[in-house]
Design a protein around this motif. Structure first.
Motif, PDB file in Angstrom:
ATOM      1  N   LEU A  32       0.826  -1.218   0.000  1.00 37.40           N
ATOM      2  CA  LEU A  32       0.000   0.000   0.000  1.00 37.40           C
ATOM      3  C   LEU A  32       0.855   1.262   0.000  1.00 37.40           C
ATOM      4  N   ASP A  33       2.148   1.116  -0.160  1.00 42.67           N
ATOM      5  CA  ASP A  33       3.023   2.286  -0.090  1.00 42.67           C
ATOM      6  C   ASP A  33       2.745   3.283  -1.202  1.00 42.67           C
ATOM      7  N   GLY A  34       2.344   2.795  -2.399  1.00 47.13           N
ATOM      8  CA  GLY A  34       2.038   3.711  -3.498  1.00 47.13           C
ATOM      9  C   GLY A  34       0.849   4.606  -3.179  1.00 47.13           C
ATOM     10  N   ILE A  35      -0.209   4.042  -2.614  1.00 42.95           N
ATOM     11  CA  ILE A  35      -1.380   4.851  -2.233  1.00 42.95           C
ATOM     12  C   ILE A  35      -1.004   5.829  -1.128  1.00 42.95           C
ATOM     13  N   LEU A  36      -0.205   5.390  -0.174  1.00 44.66           N
ATOM     14  CA  LEU A  36       0.187   6.265   0.937  1.00 44.66           C
ATOM     15  C   LEU A  36       1.070   7.412   0.462  1.00 44.66           C
ATOM     16  N   ARG A  37       1.932   7.137  -0.500  1.00 46.26           N
ATOM     17  CA  ARG A  37       2.730   8.241  -1.045  1.00 46.26           C
ATOM     18  C   ARG A  37       1.827   9.228  -1.786  1.00 46.26           C
ATOM     19  N   ARG A  38       0.843   8.691  -2.491  1.00 43.85           N
ATOM     20  CA  ARG A  38      -0.073   9.570  -3.218  1.00 43.85           C
ATOM     21  C   ARG A  38      -0.898  10.432  -2.263  1.00 43.85           C
ATOM     22  N   ARG A  39      -1.234   9.906  -1.116  1.00 47.37           N
ATOM     23  CA  ARG A  39      -2.061  10.640  -0.152  1.00 47.37           C
ATOM     24  C   ARG A  39      -1.236  11.126   1.045  1.00 47.37           C
ATOM     25  N   SER A  40       0.042  11.316   0.823  1.00 50.44           N
ATOM     26  CA  SER A  40       0.915  11.731   1.929  1.00 50.44           C
ATOM     27  C   SER A  40       0.531  13.093   2.495  1.00 50.44           C
ATOM     28  N   ASN A  41      -0.200  13.899   1.698  1.00 54.10           N
ATOM     29  CA  ASN A  41      -0.595  15.221   2.197  1.00 54.10           C
ATOM     30  C   ASN A  41      -1.626  15.135   3.319  1.00 54.10           C
ATOM     31  N   VAL A  42      -2.329  14.004   3.456  1.00 55.96           N
ATOM     32  CA  VAL A  42      -3.300  13.853   4.548  1.00 55.96           C
ATOM     33  C   VAL A  42      -2.847  12.782   5.538  1.00 55.96           C
ATOM     34  N   LEU A  43      -1.599  12.329   5.420  1.00 53.35           N
ATOM     35  CA  LEU A  43      -1.073  11.281   6.305  1.00 53.35           C
ATOM     36  C   LEU A  43      -0.219  11.907   7.403  1.00 53.35           C
ATOM     37  N   SER A  44      -0.448  11.498   8.630  1.00 51.56           N
ATOM     38  CA  SER A  44       0.341  12.004   9.762  1.00 51.56           C
ATOM     39  C   SER A  44       0.533  10.882  10.776  1.00 51.56           C
ATOM     40  N   GLY A  45       1.556  11.033  11.592  1.00 55.18           N
ATOM     41  CA  GLY A  45       1.830  10.056  12.643  1.00 55.18           C
ATOM     42  C   GLY A  45       1.670  10.687  14.008  1.00 55.18           C
ATOM     43  N   ILE A  46       0.813  10.100  14.839  1.00 49.85           N
ATOM     44  CA  ILE A  46       0.573  10.599  16.195  1.00 49.85           C
ATOM     45  C   ILE A  46       0.910   9.465  17.162  1.00 49.85           C
ATOM     46  N   LEU A  47       1.889   9.684  17.996  1.00 50.42           N
ATOM     47  CA  LEU A  47       2.378   8.648  18.902  1.00 50.42           C
ATOM     48  C   LEU A  47       1.314   8.277  19.928  1.00 50.42           C
ATOM     49  N   ASN A  48       1.158   6.988  20.145  1.00 53.49           N
ATOM     50  CA  ASN A  48       0.235   6.504  21.167  1.00 53.49           C
ATOM     51  C   ASN A  48       0.753   6.834  22.558  1.00 53.49           C
ATOM     52  N   GLY A  49      -0.110   6.691  23.532  1.00 53.01           N
ATOM     53  CA  GLY A  49       0.271   6.829  24.929  1.00 53.01           C
ATOM     54  C   GLY A  49      -0.098   5.565  25.684  1.00 53.01           C
ATOM     55  N   ILE A  50       0.051   5.614  26.993  1.00 54.37           N
ATOM     56  CA  ILE A  50      -0.354   4.496  27.843  1.00 54.37           C
ATOM     57  C   ILE A  50      -1.228   5.035  28.966  1.00 54.37           C
ATOM     58  N   ASP A  51      -1.977   4.154  29.583  1.00 56.74           N
ATOM     59  CA  ASP A  51      -2.811   4.515  30.721  1.00 56.74           C
ATOM     60  C   ASP A  51      -1.901   4.609  31.948  1.00 56.74           C
ATOM     61  N   THR A  52      -1.541   5.823  32.314  1.00 62.70           N
ATOM     62  CA  THR A  52      -0.584   6.009  33.404  1.00 62.70           C
ATOM     63  C   THR A  52      -1.178   5.708  34.776  1.00 62.70           C
ATOM     64  N   ASP A  53      -2.489   5.580  34.860  1.00 61.85           N
ATOM     65  CA  ASP A  53      -3.099   5.185  36.133  1.00 61.85           C
ATOM     66  C   ASP A  53      -3.041   3.668  36.311  1.00 61.85           C
ATOM     67  N   ALA A  54      -3.329   2.941  35.233  1.00 59.33           N
ATOM     68  CA  ALA A  54      -3.277   1.477  35.311  1.00 59.33           C
ATOM     69  C   ALA A  54      -1.840   0.984  35.431  1.00 59.33           C
ATOM     70  N   TRP A  55      -0.922   1.669  34.768  1.00 63.84           N
ATOM     71  CA  TRP A  55       0.494   1.280  34.800  1.00 63.84           C
ATOM     72  C   TRP A  55       1.256   2.278  35.661  1.00 63.84           C
ATOM     73  N   ASN A  56       1.200   2.089  36.961  1.00 62.00           N
ATOM     74  CA  ASN A  56       1.844   3.010  37.896  1.00 62.00           C
ATOM     75  C   ASN A  56       2.483   2.202  39.025  1.00 62.00           C
ATOM     76  N   PRO A  57       3.811   2.135  39.068  1.00 60.22           N
ATOM     77  CA  PRO A  57       4.456   1.313  40.106  1.00 60.22           C
ATOM     78  C   PRO A  57       4.193   1.792  41.526  1.00 60.22           C
ATOM     79  N   ALA A  58       3.790   3.048  41.676  1.00 60.00           N
ATOM     80  CA  ALA A  58       3.533   3.565  43.018  1.00 60.00           C
ATOM     81  C   ALA A  58       2.205   3.080  43.583  1.00 60.00           C
ATOM     82  N   THR A  59       1.283   2.662  42.697  1.00 57.07           N
ATOM     83  CA  THR A  59      -0.050   2.259  43.167  1.00 57.07           C
ATOM     84  C   THR A  59      -0.482   0.894  42.645  1.00 57.07           C
TER      85      THR A  59
END
Length: 751
Positions: free
Chosen positions: A239-266
Motif C-alpha cells: 500500500l506504499d504507493g497509495i500512501l505516497r499519493r495521499r501523503s498530504n493527509v497522512l500524519s503520525g501521532i504517537l500513542n500513549g499508555i494509561d498512566t493510572d493502570a500502569w503506575n508502580p507507586a499504586t
C-alpha cells in the motif's frame, strides 16, 4: 466560530476493558477518555461480543434497533449503551456475528466486519439526542469500509454532509483482503465502478484497508516514524504507493499508555510499590519475581524479560539466534507470551535452569510483576507501528533494549555514555549479533557503573507517555477538518492574590519582640516615670550601650523616641509638620525655612531627616558607636540620633539642611533603612543648642540602635493616616495632634 463541542464517533473492533487482544484495545480504551478530557464529546462503537463480562452487559441500556442492508440481506442491529468515565459506549448487537468465544479468526470475518462497518455508518442516525457526529474515527481494517459506505450510500443525506472521516492504521500488515465475490454478495458495490476500482488490490481480491485509504479525509498512524516507513516498499505491505499519493493527509501521532493502570507507586499486582523517589521496592520486586519464576535470586545479575507475542514481527528470529550467548554471558532471561516460537522458548528454559524461564501463556498479573521486577526489557521488533510495552517498561524503571524502528525509535532514546543522556539501549539493523551487543552494553553498565545505571533509570521513569499529548494532537487534526468548531481549552481560573499593604521599604523579619512596637499611628499607653530614666541616668546610658542587648529592646526604645517626638510636636505648632508625608514635609520644610529656621528642621519627617543626614555622612559604623558613647551630651548629632535629635535641635545651617531634605525626599526609601547604620557624621555644627530631652533621646538611640529595616518600614508607610490627619490640624489646636504620651513630656516640664 461555533461554540459547540467537537463530537466524535470512535469505531473500533475492540476496546479495553470490554475486549482486548493487543494494542488496539488499549488505544480504544484510553484515547476516548483523553479526548473527553480535552473537551470533545465521544461515543465509542464496539461489537457486543459474547466474551464481554456480565458486570458490563448487565448495566447496558437498550437505546435503538434497526436493520442494516448487507448486499441482498437485511441484518438486525441493536444499540446497547453504557457510560463509563464520561465516555458513552454503544455496542453493536448481532448475535449471529458477534456472540462467539473470540473476536477474530473465523471463516466469515470478512462478512462480520463488513456488517460492523455498515452498522456504524447507519447508527449515526440513531445517536443520543443532541449528538451530531462531526468526525467518524475508524481504526484498522475492521472498520475500514465505514468511510466507503458513508461516501457511496449516505453522502446525499443532510445528516451525513458534515461528517468527516479519519482512518488510523495500527498495523498495516493486517489489511482485510478477501475474494472479490463479496464485492456484490455482501458489500453491494459491484455496480459502482469507482468503488470497485478503489477496493480491488488485484484481479480477484479486494482490500478493505485500501478502500479506507482512498476514501478517508485524513489518515493517521500511531507514530511519526511509522508514518514515513509505510510509504516505502519495505514496510508498506503493497500500500506504499497509495500512501505516497495521499501523503498530504497522512500524519503520525504517537500513542500513549494509561498512566493510572500502569503506575508502580499504586499497582496492586506487584510485590512492592515504589517510585522514582524511592526505588527500594523495585529490588524487592526483582527478588520476588526471580523466586516465582524459579530463577536464582541474585542481585548481581541483570534480569531481562520479554512480554510479547512470540512471532517473527516481534524479533523472535533474533532472540533464538542470540539467546545462547546472552544466557551464558551472565544475563537472566524470562519470557511471557504465546505464538509461533513457543517450543524454542521451552528449550532454552530447560537448557539453562535458574537462568532462563518461559511462561507460555497470557497472564496480565504476571506481566505487571515482570515489568516491575526486571532490569531490562527486550523488544527487537522487525517492525513496530508504535509499541506500548517499551513505554510501560520505562514507566516501571525497566530499561528497554529495542531495535530502531517505528515507534521504538520515537520513544526510546539511546544511552550516551559521555553525557549520561538516554532512556535505553538501541540497535539499528535486524541482526542477532547487533541485538546481543546492545544487550551487553546494558549489562556492562549494570555491572560496572551502577550510578550511571540509576541515572538512566531516572531518565526513563521521567519520560511522559500519557495520552494528554496524543489527545491534543488528535484534537488539532479534527479541528483541521472542522475549523468552524473551537477546540481551545478554557484557561484555568487562577485567583489573584490580594495586594499587600504598601510599605516604604521591604522590611526583613526581625527577631520577635516581647512587647508590641508602639508607632505614631496608634495612641501609646501612658508610661510610668520608670519607663523613662532620669536625667542623670540618661547621661550614663552610653556607657551601657556597649553591652549586648536583646533585639526587642531597641524596638521599645524606638517607640519611646517616637512618642517623645509626638509630644514635642504637640508643644511646638511649627514643628507639627513632621506628620506630613514625604512630599508635604519637604514643601513645609522649605516654607518654614524662610520664617523659622529652627522649626524648619523639625518640620521634616523622621524618615526624611534620616535621608537628609545620610546624604552628608560616610559609613563609619564602628566609629559612630564609639564617638557617640563619649560625646553624646556635647554632640548629639550622630547618625543614630538623627530621627529624634533633629526635631528639637536649632542650627545655623538650617537652610542648607532643608535643601538637602528636599533632595533626599526624591530618593528611594532604602536610604531611610540604611541611614541608622551610617557612621558619625558632620551633621550639625558644634554651635547647635540641644535640649535635655533631645540629649537623652540621642543617648538612648546611640546606646541601642534599632533594627534599621523594621524601623524604617514602620516609620514610612503604616502611619500615613495619622500623618495626614495631624498635618491638617490648625496651628492653634495642638492637642488633637498629640497621638501618644510619653515620659518626654514630664522631662520637659521638669526643665
Amino acid at each position: 466560530m461555533s461554540d459547540k463541542k467537537m463530537q466524535v464517533v470512535f469505531a473500533s473492533a475492540e476496546a479495553a476493558p470490554f475486549v482486548k487482544t493487543g494494542g488496539l484495545g488499549d488505544v480504544a480504551g484510553s484515547l476516548p477518555r483523553a479526548l473527553v478530557a480535552a473537551g470533545a464529546d465521544v461515543i465509542v462503537m464496539v461489537p457486543k461480543y459474547g466474551t464481554i463480562a456480565s458486570e458490563y452487559t448487565d448495566r447496558m441500556e437498550h437505546v435503538a434497533d434497526f436493520y442494516v442492508s448487507l448486499g441482498w440481506r437485511n441484518e438486525y442491529c441493536g444499540l446497547e449503551r453504557l457510560v463509563i468515565d464520561g465516555v458513552t459506549y454503544l455496542f453493536i448487537d448481532n448475535e449471529r456475528y458477534f456472540k462467539r468465544d473470540y473476536p477474530y479468526g473465523f471463516f466469515d470475518d470478512g462478512e462480520r466486519f463488513a456488517f460492523f462497518s455498515k452498522a456504524v455508518t447507519e447508527s449515526l442516525q440513531h445517536l443520543p439526542e443532541g449528538f451530531q457526529c462531526d468526525v467518524l474515527h475508524c481504526n484498522d481494517w475492521h472498520t475500514a469500509l465505514a468511510p466507503v459506505f458513508l461516501r457511496e450510500f449516505y453522502q446525499g443525506l443532510p445528516l451525513y454532509e458534515r461528517v468527516k472521516t479519519v482512518f488510523s492504521i495500527h498495523n498495516i500488515a493486517f489489511q482485510g483482503q478477501y475474494a472479490d465475490t463479496i464485492l456484490n454478495d455482501i458489500l453491494g458495490m459491484a455496480h459502482i465502478p469507482n468503488a470497485a476500482r478503489q477496493l480491488r488490490c488485484d484481479e480477484r481480491s479486494i482490500n478493505y484497508m485500501q478502500g479506507a485509504l482512498d476514501y478517508s479525509d485524513a489518515i493517521t498512524t500511531v507514530s511519526p516514524s511509522y508514518a514515513w516507513e509505510i510509504q516505502t516498499p519495505e514496510y508498506g505491505e503493497g500500500l506504499d504507493g497509495i500512501l505516497r499519493r495521499r501523503s498530504n493527509v497522512l500524519s503520525g501521532i504517537l500513542n500513549g499508555i494509561d498512566t493510572d493502570a500502569w503506575n508502580p507507586a499504586t499497582d496492586p499486582m506487584i510485590h512492592a510499590n515504589y517510585s522514582a523517589a524511592d526505588m527500594s521496592g523495585k529490588k524487592a520486586c526483582k527478588a520476588a519475581l526471580q523466586e516465582e519464576l524459579g530463577l536464582e535470586v541474585r542481585d548481581d545479575r541483570p534480569l531481562m524479560v520479554m512480554v510479547t507475542r512470540l512471532t517473527r514481527q516481534k524479533g523472535m528470529d533474533l532472540v533464538t539466534y542470540a539467546l545462547d550467548r546472552i544466557l551464558s554471558g551472565g544475563v537472566q532471561v524470562a519470557v511471557l507470551g504465546t505464538g509461533d516460537y513457543e517450543e524454542p522458548m521451552r528449550y532454552f528454559a530447560n537448557k539453562y535452569p535458574g537462568t532462563c524461564a518461559a511462561r507460555i501463556t497470557f497472564d496480565n498479573a504476571l506481566s505487571h510483576r515482570m515489568y516491575a521486577g526486571a532490569d531490562m526489557f527486550l523488544m527487537p521488533s522487525l517492525f513496530e507501528p508504535c509499541g506500548l510495552s517499551q513505554m510501560i517498561a520505562m514507566r516501571y524503571g525497566t530499561l528497554p533494549v529495542v531495535r530502531e524502528t517505528g515507534g521504538l525509535r520515537d520513544t526510546v532514546a539511546p544511552y550516551n555514555q559521555f553525557t549520561g543522556e538516554g532512556t535505553g539501549f538501541t540497535f539499528a539493523n535486524f541482526n542477532g549479533d547487533e541485538m546481543g551487543d546492545a544487550v551487553f552494553r546494558g549489562a556492562r553498565l549494570y555491572w560496572d557503573d551502577h550510578a550511571a545505571w540509576d541515572q538512566l533509570v531516572q531518565n526513563a521513569m521521567a519520560a511522559d507517555f500519557s495520552w494528554v499529548r496524543s489527545a491534543d494532537e488528535y484534537m488539532n487534526l479534527y479541528h483541521n477538518l472542522h475549523p468552524e468548531i473551537d477546540i481551545t481549552k478554557p484557561e484555568p481560573v487562577v485567583a489573584e492574590p490580594e495586594p499587600a499593604e504598601p510599605t516604604a521599604v521591604e522590611a526583613e523579619p526581625a527577631a520577635p519582640a516581647p512587647e508590641p512596637t508602639v508607632t505614631e499611628a496608634e495612641p501609646a499607653p501612658k508610661t510610668e516615670p520608670a519607663a523613662e530614666p532620669a536625667d542623670d541616668a540618661k547621661a550614663e546610658a552610653p556607657a551601657k550601650a556597649e553591652e549586648p542587648a536583646p533585639k526587642a529592646e531597641p524596638t521599645k526604645k524606638t517607640a519611646a523616641k517616637k512618642t517623645t517626638a509626638s509630644k514635642t510636636a504637640a508643644k511646638k505648632p511649627a514643628a507639627r509638620k513632621t506628620a506630613a508625608t514625604k512630599s508635604t514635609a519637604t514643601k513645609a520644610a522649605a516654607k518654614a525655612t524662610a520664617t523659622k529656621p529652627a522649626a524648619s528642621k523639625a518640620a521634616v519627617t523622621k524618615t526624611t531627616a534620616a535621608k537628609a543626614t545620610a546624604t552628608k555622612t560616610t559609613t563609619k559604623a564602628t566609629a559612630s558607636k564609639a564617638t557617640a558613647a563619649k560625646t553624646t551630651a556635647k554632640k548629639p548629632s550622630t547618625a543614630s540620633a538623627t530621627k529624634t535629635a533633629t526635631k528639637s535641635t536649632t542650627t545655623k545651617a538650617a537652610p542648607a539642611k532643608a535643601a538637602a531634605a528636599k533632595t533626599a525626599a526624591d530618593k528611594p526609601a532604602t536610604a531611610a533603612a540604611t541611614a541608622p547604620k551610617a557612621a558619625a557624621a558632620k551633621t550639625a555644627p558644634a554651635k547647635a543648642s540641644t535640649s535635655k530631652a533631645a540629649t537623652s533621646s540621642a543617648a538612648k538611640a546611640t546606646a541601642k540602635p534599632a533594627t534599621p529595616k523594621a524601623t524604617a518600614a514602620k516609620a514610612a508607610a503604616p502611619k500615613a493616616a495619622a500623618q495626614d490627619s495631624s498635618a491638617a490640624t490648625p496651628a492653634d489646636k495642638p492637642a488633637p495632634k498629640a497621638k501618644s504620651v510619653s515620659a518626654a513630656k514630664r522631662t520637659t516640664r521638669k526643665r
